[in-house]
Design a protein around this motif. Sequence first.
Motif, short mmCIF file in Angstrom:
data_model
loop_
_atom_site.label_atom_id
_atom_site.label_comp_id
_atom_site.label_asym_id
_atom_site.label_seq_id
_atom_site.Cartn_x
_atom_site.Cartn_y
_atom_site.Cartn_z
N LEU A 91 0.66 -1.67 -0.16
CA LEU A 91 0.18 0.32 -0.16
C LEU A 91 0.99 1.34 0.33
CD1 LEU A 91 -2.94 -0.59 2.43
CD2 LEU A 91 -3.03 -1.07 0.00
N LEU A 92 1.97 0.95 1.02
CA LEU A 92 2.71 2.20 1.23
C LEU A 92 3.13 2.71 -0.58
CD1 LEU A 92 4.41 2.19 4.53
CD2 LEU A 92 2.53 3.52 3.22
N GLY A 93 3.86 1.55 -1.17
CA GLY A 93 4.46 0.97 -2.42
C GLY A 93 4.05 2.29 -3.56
N VAL A 94 2.75 1.96 -3.63
CA VAL A 94 1.08 2.83 -4.21
C VAL A 94 0.97 3.95 -4.44
CG1 VAL A 94 -1.26 2.11 -5.29
CG2 VAL A 94 0.70 0.22 -4.87
N ALA A 95 1.31 4.45 -2.68
CA ALA A 95 0.77 5.20 -2.37
C ALA A 95 2.07 6.72 -2.36
CB ALA A 95 0.62 5.97 -0.72
N ALA A 96 3.05 6.19 -2.25
CA ALA A 96 4.85 6.39 -2.46
C ALA A 96 4.99 7.64 -3.99
CB ALA A 96 5.87 6.62 -1.75
N PRO A 97 4.51 7.21 -4.84
CA PRO A 97 4.36 8.24 -6.87
C PRO A 97 3.64 8.75 -6.14
CG PRO A 97 4.10 5.84 -6.57
CD PRO A 97 4.55 5.97 -4.81
N ALA B 5 14.29 -1.68 -11.02
CA ALA B 5 12.95 -1.82 -10.61
C ALA B 5 12.44 -2.70 -11.85
CB ALA B 5 12.30 -0.25 -11.05
N LEU B 6 13.04 -2.36 -12.95
CA LEU B 6 12.96 -2.95 -14.19
C LEU B 6 13.55 -4.24 -13.94
CD1 LEU B 6 12.85 -0.97 -17.83
CD2 LEU B 6 11.12 -1.56 -16.51
N ALA B 7 14.69 -4.54 -13.59
CA ALA B 7 15.80 -5.81 -13.01
C ALA B 7 14.37 -6.93 -12.04
CB ALA B 7 16.93 -5.53 -13.20
N GLY B 8 14.16 -6.45 -10.79
CA GLY B 8 13.91 -6.88 -10.76
C GLY B 8 12.22 -6.98 -10.59
N ILE B 9 11.64 -6.06 -11.24
CA ILE B 9 9.69 -6.64 -12.34
C ILE B 9 10.13 -8.16 -13.06
CG2 ILE B 9 8.27 -6.42 -13.66
CD1 ILE B 9 8.68 -3.17 -11.98
N GLY B 10 11.45 -7.47 -13.79
CA GLY B 10 11.61 -8.92 -14.55
C GLY B 10 12.09 -10.54 -13.95
N GLY C 168 14.31 -0.31 -6.28
CA GLY C 168 14.22 0.67 -8.01
C GLY C 168 13.22 1.65 -7.59
N LEU C 169 12.13 1.48 -7.08
CA LEU C 169 10.83 2.22 -7.82
C LEU C 169 10.65 3.62 -6.13
CD1 LEU C 169 7.82 -1.40 -8.02
CD2 LEU C 169 8.89 1.11 -9.32
N ALA C 170 11.15 2.58 -5.44
CA ALA C 170 11.09 3.94 -4.42
C ALA C 170 12.47 4.59 -4.71
CB ALA C 170 11.84 3.30 -2.91
N LEU C 171 13.71 4.63 -5.76
CA LEU C 171 14.16 5.56 -6.03
C LEU C 171 13.80 6.46 -7.11
CD1 LEU C 171 17.85 3.12 -6.31
CD2 LEU C 171 17.31 5.68 -4.37
N LEU D 256 10.68 5.40 1.43
CA LEU D 256 11.19 5.10 2.21
C LEU D 256 10.97 3.71 3.32
CD1 LEU D 256 14.08 8.10 2.11
CD2 LEU D 256 13.80 5.74 0.64
N VAL D 257 10.01 3.87 3.92
CA VAL D 257 9.26 3.57 4.76
C VAL D 257 9.10 1.67 4.57
CG1 VAL D 257 7.58 3.56 6.28
CG2 VAL D 257 8.78 5.57 6.80
N GLY D 258 7.82 2.31 3.03
CA GLY D 258 7.47 0.87 2.24
C GLY D 258 8.81 -0.04 1.95
N VAL D 259 10.25 1.06 1.67
CA VAL D 259 10.48 -0.24 1.28
C VAL D 259 11.02 -1.61 2.89
CG1 VAL D 259 13.32 -0.55 1.16
CG2 VAL D 259 11.63 0.57 -0.79
N ALA D 260 11.55 -0.29 4.02
CA ALA D 260 12.64 -1.35 5.03
C ALA D 260 10.76 -2.02 5.43
CB ALA D 260 11.83 0.40 6.36
#
Length: 202
Positions: free
Chosen positions: A56-62, A89-94, A142-145, A153-157
Motif C-alpha cells: 500500500l505504501l509502495g503505491v501511495a508514495a509516488p 525496478a525493471l530488473a527486479g520486476i523481470g 528501484g521504485l522507491a528511488l 523509504l518506509v515502504g521498502v523498510a
Amino acid sequence: MPTVALVLYLVFLALAFGLRTLTQYRRTGSSGFHGVGGRVGSVRWWGGALFVLAVLLGVAAPLLQVTGVVDAVGFLDATPVAVVGLVLALAGIGGTLAAQQGMGASWRIGVDQRETTDLVTSGTFTVVRNPIFTTMTTAGLGLALLAPNVVALVGVAGLVAAIEIQVRVVEEPYLLRTHGQRYRDYATRVGRFVPGLGRLST
C-alpha cells in the motif's frame, strides 16, 4: 520520475499478483493465495500485515509525490539516482516474474501448513533460495528511488521486515518439516537471499 514509478508499480502488481494468480488458478484449480495467517499480533501475522502495508505504501508514495502531498528527499532527488532506480525496478520486476514462472505449480502467496508442494531447487533457485523475494526487494528499492520520499523509504523498510519474518518464521520451518533433510541439504549449499549468505548450518 514519480509518475513512472506509479505506472511501473501498478503494472508490477497486475502481473506478479493478478495475472500470476489467474494463471495459477487455471493451472491447478487453486489461486495459490493463502493471505495473512497466524494469530492477530503474532510474529507470523505481523509478517503478513507488514507485507500488505508495504504494498500500500509502495503505491501511495509516488501518488502522494505526484499530487504534491509529499516531497522527494533532497539528496535522492537527482537524475543519476532515478536512472539507477529505473534499472533496479525493471530488473527486479523481470526477475520476479521469471522466478515465479520457475516455481511452476509450487508458487504460493503465504503458507498452508496442511499443503505439500514440490521443493523447487532448479533455475534461479540454484543461486538463492528465495529469488522471488530477492528480486521483489530489488524492484521495491528501484521504485522507491524513482519516487524517493519518506513514504517510499518506509515502504521498502516494511517490505524487507515482512520478507525476513515470512522466510525465517514461516517458510523455512515449514519447508524443514515438509521436506526434511532434502531441504536442509539444499539450504546448506544455497544462500537465503544473496548467493553464499544465509546458508543453514549442517
